[in-house]
Write an enzyme that holds these catalytic residues in place. Structure first.
Site, mmCIF file in Angstrom:
data_model
loop_
_atom_site.group_PDB
_atom_site.id
_atom_site.type_symbol
_atom_site.label_atom_id
_atom_site.label_comp_id
_atom_site.label_asym_id
_atom_site.label_seq_id
_atom_site.Cartn_x
_atom_site.Cartn_y
_atom_site.Cartn_z
ATOM 1 N N TYR A 48 0.617 -1.218 -0.131
ATOM 2 C CA TYR A 48 0.050 0.036 0.138
ATOM 3 C C TYR A 48 0.828 1.015 -0.034
ATOM 4 C CZ TYR A 48 -3.557 -3.443 0.717
ATOM 5 O OH TYR A 48 -4.629 -4.421 0.673
ATOM 6 N N GLN A 50 2.665 4.450 -1.057
ATOM 7 C CA GLN A 50 2.013 5.446 -2.122
ATOM 8 C C GLN A 50 3.306 6.210 -2.543
ATOM 9 O OE1 GLN A 50 -1.257 7.573 -1.190
ATOM 10 N NE2 GLN A 50 -2.715 6.102 -1.265
ATOM 11 N N GLU A 119 8.667 15.095 0.024
ATOM 12 C CA GLU A 119 7.733 14.821 1.021
ATOM 13 C C GLU A 119 8.196 15.638 2.183
ATOM 14 O OE1 GLU A 119 7.224 10.603 1.439
ATOM 15 O OE2 GLU A 119 6.266 10.584 -0.331
ATOM 16 N N HIS A 247 -0.317 9.603 10.463
ATOM 17 C CA HIS A 247 -0.367 10.184 9.008
ATOM 18 C C HIS A 247 -1.153 11.365 9.245
ATOM 19 C CE1 HIS A 247 -0.042 11.285 4.952
ATOM 20 N NE2 HIS A 247 1.175 10.333 4.768
ATOM 21 N N ARG A 295 5.804 15.125 9.839
ATOM 22 C CA ARG A 295 4.447 14.597 10.100
ATOM 23 C C ARG A 295 3.761 14.872 11.521
ATOM 24 N NH1 ARG A 295 4.739 8.749 6.960
ATOM 25 N NH2 ARG A 295 4.809 9.993 5.199
ATOM 26 N N HIS A 356 -0.169 5.234 11.410
ATOM 27 C CA HIS A 356 0.140 4.759 9.941
ATOM 28 C C HIS A 356 1.496 3.921 10.155
ATOM 29 C CE1 HIS A 356 1.294 5.537 5.799
ATOM 30 N NE2 HIS A 356 2.468 6.072 6.310
ATOM 31 N N ARG A 391 9.695 8.958 12.128
ATOM 32 C CA ARG A 391 10.198 8.628 11.194
ATOM 33 C C ARG A 391 9.999 9.641 10.177
ATOM 34 N NH1 ARG A 391 7.857 5.727 6.324
ATOM 35 N NH2 ARG A 391 6.062 6.266 7.194
HETATM 36 P P1 FAD Z 1 4.935 -5.780 5.574
HETATM 37 O O1 FAD Z 1 5.082 -5.341 4.169
HETATM 38 O O2 FAD Z 1 3.793 -5.300 6.340
HETATM 39 O O3 FAD Z 1 4.802 -7.219 5.366
HETATM 40 C C1 FAD Z 1 4.682 -8.114 6.524
HETATM 41 C C2 FAD Z 1 4.170 -9.540 6.478
HETATM 42 O O4 FAD Z 1 4.198 -10.327 7.605
HETATM 43 C C3 FAD Z 1 2.992 -9.894 5.639
HETATM 44 O O5 FAD Z 1 3.284 -10.568 4.456
HETATM 45 C C4 FAD Z 1 2.238 -10.481 6.632
HETATM 46 O O6 FAD Z 1 1.366 -11.339 6.046
HETATM 47 C C5 FAD Z 1 3.058 -10.940 7.449
HETATM 48 N N1 FAD Z 1 2.795 -11.454 8.746
HETATM 49 C C6 FAD Z 1 2.583 -10.731 9.695
HETATM 50 N N2 FAD Z 1 2.023 -11.306 10.883
HETATM 51 C C7 FAD Z 1 2.125 -12.730 10.429
HETATM 52 C C8 FAD Z 1 2.182 -13.871 11.258
HETATM 53 N N3 FAD Z 1 1.620 -13.988 12.319
HETATM 54 N N4 FAD Z 1 2.199 -14.938 10.701
HETATM 55 C C9 FAD Z 1 2.791 -15.093 9.247
HETATM 56 N N5 FAD Z 1 2.909 -14.077 8.522
HETATM 57 C C10 FAD Z 1 2.601 -12.604 9.368
HETATM 58 N N6 FAD Z 1 6.926 3.659 3.686
HETATM 59 C C11 FAD Z 1 7.784 4.193 2.853
HETATM 60 O O7 FAD Z 1 9.061 4.217 2.987
HETATM 61 N N7 FAD Z 1 7.378 4.965 1.964
HETATM 62 C C12 FAD Z 1 6.117 5.140 1.534
HETATM 63 O O8 FAD Z 1 5.331 5.681 0.765
HETATM 64 C C13 FAD Z 1 4.896 4.529 2.207
HETATM 65 N N8 FAD Z 1 3.830 4.630 2.177
HETATM 66 C C14 FAD Z 1 2.823 3.939 3.068
HETATM 67 C C15 FAD Z 1 1.552 3.874 2.864
HETATM 68 C C16 FAD Z 1 0.790 3.265 3.522
HETATM 69 C C17 FAD Z 1 -0.919 3.222 3.182
HETATM 70 C C18 FAD Z 1 1.288 2.391 4.755
HETATM 71 C C19 FAD Z 1 0.005 1.377 5.285
HETATM 72 C C20 FAD Z 1 2.537 2.409 4.780
HETATM 73 C C21 FAD Z 1 3.453 3.173 4.071
HETATM 74 N N9 FAD Z 1 4.858 2.820 4.474
HETATM 75 C C22 FAD Z 1 5.713 3.683 3.463
HETATM 76 C C23 FAD Z 1 5.171 2.254 5.378
HETATM 77 C C24 FAD Z 1 6.059 0.817 4.556
HETATM 78 O O9 FAD Z 1 4.953 0.776 3.685
HETATM 79 C C25 FAD Z 1 6.082 -0.205 5.456
HETATM 80 O O10 FAD Z 1 6.704 0.147 6.850
HETATM 81 C C26 FAD Z 1 6.758 -1.275 4.777
HETATM 82 O O11 FAD Z 1 6.389 -1.763 3.914
HETATM 83 C C27 FAD Z 1 6.949 -2.493 5.795
HETATM 84 O O12 FAD Z 1 7.443 -3.634 5.214
HETATM 85 P P2 FAD Z 1 7.586 -5.007 6.025
HETATM 86 O O13 FAD Z 1 8.195 -6.031 5.132
HETATM 87 O O14 FAD Z 1 8.547 -4.767 7.310
HETATM 88 O O15 FAD Z 1 6.304 -5.414 6.445
HETATM 89 C C1 SIN Z 2 2.982 8.700 2.026
HETATM 90 O O1 SIN Z 2 2.735 8.634 0.696
HETATM 91 O O2 SIN Z 2 2.737 9.895 2.401
HETATM 92 C C2 SIN Z 2 3.512 8.012 3.036
HETATM 93 C C3 SIN Z 2 4.944 7.705 2.877
HETATM 94 C C4 SIN Z 2 5.652 7.375 4.237
HETATM 95 O O3 SIN Z 2 4.671 6.814 4.877
HETATM 96 O O4 SIN Z 2 6.716 7.023 4.105
#
Ligand code: FAD
Ligand code: SIN
Length: 536
Positions: A48, A50, A119, A247, A295, A356, A391
């Site tokens: 998700y 963006q 940003e 956010h 933020r 967020h 962050r």
């Molecule tokens: P995730 O991508 O959340 O993956 C977690 C994984 O763990 C999933 O596969 C899930 O199924 C698995 N999981 C969880 N619990 C269990 C369990 N008990 N058993 C098995 N599997 C499990 N960051 C930026 O840098 N730039 C951006 O533009 C940005 N925009 C964002 C917009 C939105 C709407 C959101 C919600 C977040 C945004 N962020 C952004 C933050 C960023 O997306 C996340 O911090 C980052 O993607 C997290 O990655 P991750 O690999 O740590 O976890």
């Molecule tokens: C956003 O696009 O505003 C999210 C970026 C982020 O969470 O780092």
């Protein structure tokens, strides 16, 4: 009840988990990398994202030092400087790697140069993005790359329940036990309802964030903090949990939706301006960087204006922006607005802050090592010291890739010293029965979200935090009683995990007797001279 063995066990298939899995599988074609994911392989917070990924790309204009300073400034005195230097310097190489794996980022029209966005809190244009679908594109590229390796197995609909340590071998383990080791995890196979024992030599927790602990969040429903709660239960260290990022601009939808739709900060970087219902600007009252202040400042400003005016939302004005450029850069946001009857070129977009990002999490060192041997963590579930008290936008995708790589480097050549613990017992489900009333679980989740949203939100106070802790204790007791007698279900485990997360946030917030970064309390509006991390 299967027993499964994997050299590397990765919990989570977001950017952190898949980056680690791909690198490891490539380096060791004869070793098994097992990835568990609790729903489908491409569902994650990553998907998700963006705005994009921040990296010093245009060395003609930008410098590493500027990115370091922006990150430190947002972190409000609590970043670990050496970690910030590492992530900023190693980041561009990791971004290039994912480009090599097939991820696309937008380029300037008729030019090979990337279209770098800006940003809040960034002093330069340094955000690589793919329209407003950056996360979707990165997740797509990662899943496709992971599928190229025969030694990566992704188990979908597998819910990790608990990390296995000496505790499961009958030894007493407490938080100060020095040599706690992780031997894998117990996981619920959601397809057949059985609990499998998964033994590993090395386990990497990449389970993402915990936004679902609040009523309104941009995080998908999978974000229930499972990995952090599991690590805490296994007596691992977590830190900085009070720093929950709201956010400033999620789309206000009077009908309510979970998750709340994000209106990217990049919209403000593109020229969108925050305004009140009366169409007046208000950010000059709070920060000279106006709508592009960090933020925490913008979210608190919106919250305070809403409370002052008694309104449900504030607005983002994009009416002065070029329609073609806006729709090219933000097609998803544009479509979403239209679907709610808001034309961004004619109407103000209603926005409201929503939970967020969790800055704290599993305490790790510069190699991604947790306080438990054989257990690493990367991505949003970890606390590396990069974000400090707040962050900087678009730094988290970068951090996840840098740390996944660092864990890969650190676990290289370690496997031969680590054997499987064959004596780990199977999961014991004796004396449990199917819960008769699921409403006990669903209602408790609702109560928990209410408690956190009203008492441990953007603005906190001693009395609110005390009230939250008292209410949480009741929920904890009721849920533990239910857990002891009930068959395991994902809903019950998520409730348990969310209660742990809520407790960790509230307790850390209670300890921090000052306002810093994302933690603002009316009892201590200023900062203390003595800065410390909140380690639990
Ligand atoms: P995730 O991508 O959340 O993956 C977690 C994984 O763990 C999933 O596969 C899930 O199924 C698995 N999981 C969880 N619990 C269990 C369990 N008990 N058993 C098995 N599997 C499990 N960051 C930026 O840098 N730039 C951006 O533009 C940005 N925009 C964002 C917009 C939105 C709407 C959101 C919600 C977040 C945004 N962020 C952004 C933050 C960023 O997306 C996340 O911090 C980052 O993607 C997290 O990655 P991750 O690999 O740590 O976890
Ligand atoms: C956003 O696009 O505003 C999210 C970026 C982020 O969470 O780092």
């Amino acid at each position: 009840m299967a027993r499964i063995k994997a050299d590397f066990l990765v919990l989570g298939s977001g950017i952190a988990g898949l980056t680690f899995a791909i690198k490891t599988a490539k380096a060791y074609p004869d070793r098994k990398v097992l990835v568990l994911t609790k729903t489908v392989e491409n569902e994650s917070n990553t998907r998700y994202a963006q705005g994009g990924v921040a990296a010093v790309w245009d060395l003609g204009k930008d410098t590493y030092n500027k990115h370091v300073e922006d990150t430190l400034d947002a972190g409000d005195g609590l970043c670990r400087r050496e970690i910030v230097e590492i992530v900023v310097h190693e980041g561009p190489e990791r971004v290039q790697e994912i480009i090599d794996w097939g991820a696309r980022f937008d380029k300037v029209k008729d030019s090979p140069a990337y279209d770098l966005a800006r940003e809040g809190g960034h002093s330069e244009h340094r955000i690589l993005h793919y329209k407003d679908l950056t996360g979707w594109e990165m997740q797509r590229a990662l899943v496709e790359e992971a599928h190229r390796y025969a030694n990566i197995e992704i188990l979908e609909h597998y819910f990790a329940l608990d990390l296995i340590t000496q505790h499961h071998l009958g030894r007493m383990v407490i938080r100060v036990t020095p040599d706690i080791e992780c031997y894998g995890c117990y996981a619920l196979n959601k397809k057949n309802g059985e609990i499998d024992t998964i033994l590993s030599r090395i386990t990497v927790v990449c389970t993402g964030g915990a936004g679902q602990v609040y009523k309104s969040t941009t995080n998908p429903i999978i974000a229930t903090g499972d990995g952090i709660a599991m690590t805490y239960r296994a007596k691992g260290r977590v830190e900085n949990m009070e720093f929950v990022q709201f956010h400033p601009t999620s789309m206000y939808n009077p009908a309510g939706e979970n998750p709340s739709f994000l209106v990217s900060e990049a919209v403000r970087g593109f020229g969108g301006i925050l305004k009140s219902t009366e169409g007046e600007e208000f950010m000059h009252l709070y920060d000279e960087r106006l709508s592009l202040a960090p933020r925490d400042i913008v979210a608190r400003a919106i919250d305070s204006e809403m409370k002052k005016r008694g309104t449900d939302c504030m607005y983002l004005d994009c009416r002065h922006l070029d329609r073609d450029k806006f729709t090219a850069h933000f097609p998803t946001i544009f479509e979403k607005c239209l679907s709610l009857g808001v034309d961004p070129m004619k109407d103000l977009i209603p926005v409201v802050p929503a939970c967020h990002y969790l800055c704290g999490g599993i305490l790790v060192d510069e190699h991604g090592r947790s306080s438990i041997h054989r257990l690493y963590a990367a991505g949003e579930c970890s606390s590396t010291g990069l974000h400090g008290a707040n962050r900087l936008a678009s730094n988290s995708l970068l951090e996840a890739m840098v740390f996944a790589h660092r864990i890969f480097l650190h676990t290289r050549n370690k496997l031969d010293q680590l054997s499987y613990r064959e004596d780990v017992p199977d999961w014991n489900a004796e004396g449990t029965t199917d819960p008769k009333e699921m409403v006990l679980i669903t209602q408790s989740i609702k109560e928990l979200k209410e408690i956190m949203s009203y008492y441990v939100g953007i603005v906190r106070s001693n009395i609110r935090l005390k009230r939250a802790l008292d209410r949480l204790y009741l929920l904890y007791q009721e849920t533990e009683d239910l857990y002891k007698t009930s068959t395991i279900s994902p809903q019950l485990m998520e409730l348990r995990n969310l209660i742990t997360i809520a407790y960790l946030i509230t307790r850390s917030a209670t300890h921090r007797r000052e306002s810093r970064g994302l933690h603002f309390t009316t009892d201590y509006p200023g900062q203390q001279l003595f800065i410390e991390y909140s380690v639990l």
